[in-house]
Design a protein around this motif. Structure first.
Motif, PDB file in Angstrom:
ATOM      1  N   PHE A  41       0.829  -1.204   0.000  1.00 35.52           N
ATOM      2  CA  PHE A  41       0.000   0.000   0.000  1.00 35.52           C
ATOM      3  C   PHE A  41       0.867   1.259   0.000  1.00 35.52           C
ATOM      4  O   PHE A  41       0.509   2.269  -0.601  1.00 35.52           O
ATOM      5  N   GLN A  51       1.919   2.000  -3.553  1.00 31.64           N
ATOM      6  CA  GLN A  51       0.794   2.550  -4.313  1.00 31.64           C
ATOM      7  C   GLN A  51       0.497   3.993  -3.907  1.00 31.64           C
ATOM      8  O   GLN A  51       0.175   4.838  -4.746  1.00 31.64           O
ATOM      9  N   GLN A  52       0.632   4.263  -2.617  1.00 28.94           N
ATOM     10  CA  GLN A  52       0.348   5.602  -2.108  1.00 28.94           C
ATOM     11  C   GLN A  52       1.391   6.610  -2.586  1.00 28.94           C
ATOM     12  O   GLN A  52       1.053   7.703  -3.046  1.00 28.94           O
ATOM     13  N   ILE A  77      -3.158   5.195  -5.472  1.00 32.36           N
ATOM     14  CA  ILE A  77      -4.341   5.298  -4.618  1.00 32.36           C
ATOM     15  C   ILE A  77      -4.295   6.657  -3.926  1.00 32.36           C
ATOM     16  O   ILE A  77      -3.214   7.216  -3.722  1.00 32.36           O
ATOM     17  N   ASP A 119      -7.392   9.042   1.508  1.00 31.01           N
ATOM     18  CA  ASP A 119      -8.569   8.177   1.611  1.00 31.01           C
ATOM     19  C   ASP A 119      -8.354   7.154   2.729  1.00 31.01           C
ATOM     20  O   ASP A 119      -7.612   6.185   2.570  1.00 31.01           O
ATOM     21  N   SER A 176     -10.297   4.986   3.842  1.00 27.84           N
ATOM     22  CA  SER A 176     -11.004   3.711   3.682  1.00 27.84           C
ATOM     23  C   SER A 176     -10.039   2.560   3.401  1.00 27.84           C
ATOM     24  O   SER A 176     -10.342   1.400   3.696  1.00 27.84           O
ATOM     25  N   TYR A 177      -8.859   2.867   2.843  1.00 32.38           N
ATOM     26  CA  TYR A 177      -7.878   1.807   2.588  1.00 32.38           C
ATOM     27  C   TYR A 177      -7.347   1.245   3.903  1.00 32.38           C
ATOM     28  O   TYR A 177      -7.207   0.030   4.064  1.00 32.38           O
ATOM     29  N   THR A 190     -10.059  -0.874   5.467  1.00 34.32           N
ATOM     30  CA  THR A 190     -10.196  -2.194   4.844  1.00 34.32           C
ATOM     31  C   THR A 190      -9.092  -3.142   5.295  1.00 34.32           C
ATOM     32  O   THR A 190      -9.348  -4.317   5.595  1.00 34.32           O
ATOM     33  N   ILE A 191      -7.858  -2.644   5.343  1.00 31.39           N
ATOM     34  CA  ILE A 191      -6.736  -3.470   5.807  1.00 31.39           C
ATOM     35  C   ILE A 191      -7.004  -3.978   7.219  1.00 31.39           C
ATOM     36  O   ILE A 191      -6.871  -5.169   7.516  1.00 31.39           O
TER      37      ILE A 191
END
Length: 201
Positions: free
Chosen positions: A163, A166-167, A172, A176, A178-179, A182-183
């Motif tokens: 992540f 990606q960040q 992503i 946000d 929400s990531y 979710t993790i």
């Protein structure tokens, strides 16, 4: 005394991060970090023997959740609830530290280039952090299977690192939350379920 030491080291690390952002790892020196921090070079060397030593501490302190949780709970019994509570706090902090994430990935790339002193130090540090994370999982879930605890630690840290990539690359959104939600939801749901299933088999 310790508070003053920690304040000074924080000042040095923040200056190092700013220098790396401006000039990159190779062109950042102890001298330039000292100038950025408004300190003498000798003062920097009092706390760190070289820039690799300094960079390694930045990564450990800023990114790796297991290091802090392990030492904060060293003399206390770790439960599943307390572990996931601490992990949630650390994950949310990490997702907000974009500059440290960038540094972490730059240092990781640098460490993979050659078998340097920093590469060896980084590998040793990473193994230690994975071991600490495995100990946290083993203690919280009363796991006798050390290898399983090590696998959980490896998977969890790999997820966070993925992540982070990606960040940093803006694949992503950085703001946000929400990531992170979710993790955390995934691991707090799946890990206990998997362990129970593993014990039954």
């Amino acid at each position: 005394m310790n508070e003053q030491k920690n304040t000074t080291k924080t000042q040095i690390k923040q200056a190092a991060i700013r220098q790396i952002e401006k000039f990159g790892i190779d062109k950042t020196s102890m001298r330039s970090i000292a100038a950025e921090a408004n300190m003498t070079t000798g003062a920097i060397y009092y706390y760190y023997k070289n820039k690799q030593d300094l960079f390694a501490e930045i990564v450990t302190d800023s990114i790796h959740f297991a290091h802090r949780i392990f030492h904060e709970n060293k003399n206390e019994k770790i439960t599943v609830d307390s572990l996931f509570s601490d992990v949630e706090k650390e994950v949310r902090i990490r997702f907000k530290r974009l500059q440290e994430e960038k540094l972490y990935l730059l240092l990781l790339s640098d460490a993979m280039k050659c078998d340097s002193e920093f590469s060896q130090k980084y590998t040793s540090g990473l193994k230690s952090i994975l071991d600490q994370a495995a100990t946290l999982f083993a203690s919280a879930f009363a796991l006798d299977d050390r290898k399983l605890a090590e696998q959980f630690a490896s998977i969890f840290m790999a997820t966070l690192d993925g992540f982070a990539i990606q960040q940093v690359l803006h694949a992503i959104p950085k703001d946000d939350t929400s990531y992170a939600d979710t993790i955390l939801d995934f691991f707090t749901t799946c890990v206990p379920y998997y362990i129970e299933k593993h014990r039954e088999s």
